[in-house]
Design a protein around this motif. Structure first.
Motif, PDB file in Angstrom:
ATOM      1  N   GLY A  42      -2.747   5.161  -5.805  1.00 41.39           N
ATOM      2  CA  GLY A  42      -4.381   5.350  -5.229  1.00 41.39           C
ATOM      3  C   GLY A  42      -4.844   5.598  -3.675  1.00 41.39           C
ATOM      4  O   GLY A  42      -5.894   6.205  -3.391  1.00 41.39           O
ATOM      5  N   ILE A  43      -4.397   4.926  -2.922  1.00 38.13           N
ATOM      6  CA  ILE A  43      -4.286   4.726  -1.489  1.00 38.13           C
ATOM      7  C   ILE A  43      -4.568   6.170  -0.900  1.00 38.13           C
ATOM      8  O   ILE A  43      -5.144   6.442   0.129  1.00 38.13           O
ATOM      9  CB  ILE A  43      -3.400   3.814  -0.699  1.00 38.13           C
ATOM     10  CG1 ILE A  43      -4.230   2.508  -1.807  1.00 38.13           C
ATOM     11  CG2 ILE A  43      -3.480   4.366   0.656  1.00 38.13           C
ATOM     12  CD1 ILE A  43      -3.156   1.126  -0.743  1.00 38.13           C
ATOM     13  N   LEU A  44      -3.423   6.829  -1.075  1.00 33.96           N
ATOM     14  CA  LEU A  44      -2.816   7.696  -1.018  1.00 33.96           C
ATOM     15  C   LEU A  44      -3.918   9.030  -1.273  1.00 33.96           C
ATOM     16  O   LEU A  44      -3.908   9.887  -0.658  1.00 33.96           O
ATOM     17  CB  LEU A  44      -0.990   8.488  -1.137  1.00 33.96           C
ATOM     18  CG  LEU A  44      -0.288   7.802  -0.501  1.00 33.96           C
ATOM     19  CD1 LEU A  44       0.849   8.490  -0.855  1.00 33.96           C
ATOM     20  CD2 LEU A  44      -0.133   8.150   0.738  1.00 33.96           C
ATOM     21  N   SER A  45      -4.310   9.193  -2.714  1.00 37.92           N
ATOM     22  CA  SER A  45      -5.120   9.928  -3.055  1.00 37.92           C
ATOM     23  C   SER A  45      -6.858   9.270  -2.593  1.00 37.92           C
ATOM     24  O   SER A  45      -6.380  10.516  -1.627  1.00 37.92           O
ATOM     25  CB  SER A  45      -5.443   9.410  -5.273  1.00 37.92           C
ATOM     26  OG  SER A  45      -6.090  10.608  -5.917  1.00 37.92           O
ATOM     27  N   ASN A  46      -6.759   8.443  -2.038  1.00 37.04           N
ATOM     28  CA  ASN A  46      -7.989   7.925  -2.216  1.00 37.04           C
ATOM     29  C   ASN A  46      -8.259   8.825  -0.155  1.00 37.04           C
ATOM     30  O   ASN A  46      -9.156   9.356   0.541  1.00 37.04           O
ATOM     31  CB  ASN A  46      -8.311   6.789  -1.446  1.00 37.04           C
ATOM     32  CG  ASN A  46      -8.576   6.516  -2.678  1.00 37.04           C
ATOM     33  OD1 ASN A  46      -9.040   7.336  -3.758  1.00 37.04           O
ATOM     34  ND2 ASN A  46      -9.366   5.010  -3.050  1.00 37.04           N
TER      35      ASN A  46
END
Length: 131
Positions: A42-46
């Motif tokens: 989620g962090i990498l995608s954001n």
């Protein structure tokens, strides 16, 4: 220039130990800790969607509930379009020759280390990418 590090590990003791070891290496860095692979994705995608730089380094545990480290790598492959990909290092408390071999052959993995990671290993890893 500060380096950005993402630790993905479900074990709070391992998180603390690695964070402490990185801090003891006296390298200017920002450390973000995730409790699991899904949170890390989620962090990498954001970051990718916001057009921000991804971390310089990811320290990834293999044995996690829900998504293990291998599942993380498979899903992370879908986050693309960035000019710079993080260097990914697998950390495991349960050494398996199959996991070591798989990591060695995996195109996204820079290295495989047993937990806990030593300060010398951390220093060597963090100095491997120029600022």
């Amino acid at each position: 220039m500060s380096k950005n590090i993402l630790i993905i590990d479900d074990d709070i003791v391992s998180q603390f130990a690695l964070r402490y070891t990185i801090q003891q290496a006296n390298i200017d860095c920002e450390i973000l800790v995730c409790d699991g692979a899904q949170e890390g994705l989620g962090i990498l995608s954001n970051l990718h969607k916001a057009g921000k730089d991804l971390p310089d380094f990811i320290f990834l545990d293999l044995d996690m509930p829900d998504l293990d480290g291998w599942d993380f790598l498979d899903r992370y492959r879908n986050i693309n379009g960035t000019a710079k990909r993080p260097k990914i290092f697998i950390l495991s408390a349960f050494t398996s020759s199959l996991d070591r071999e798989r990591a060695k052959e995996h195109s996204m993995v820079e290295g495989f280390f047993d937990k806990p990671l030593s300060r010398n290993s951390v220093s060597r890893i963090l100095k491997s990418r120029p600022d």
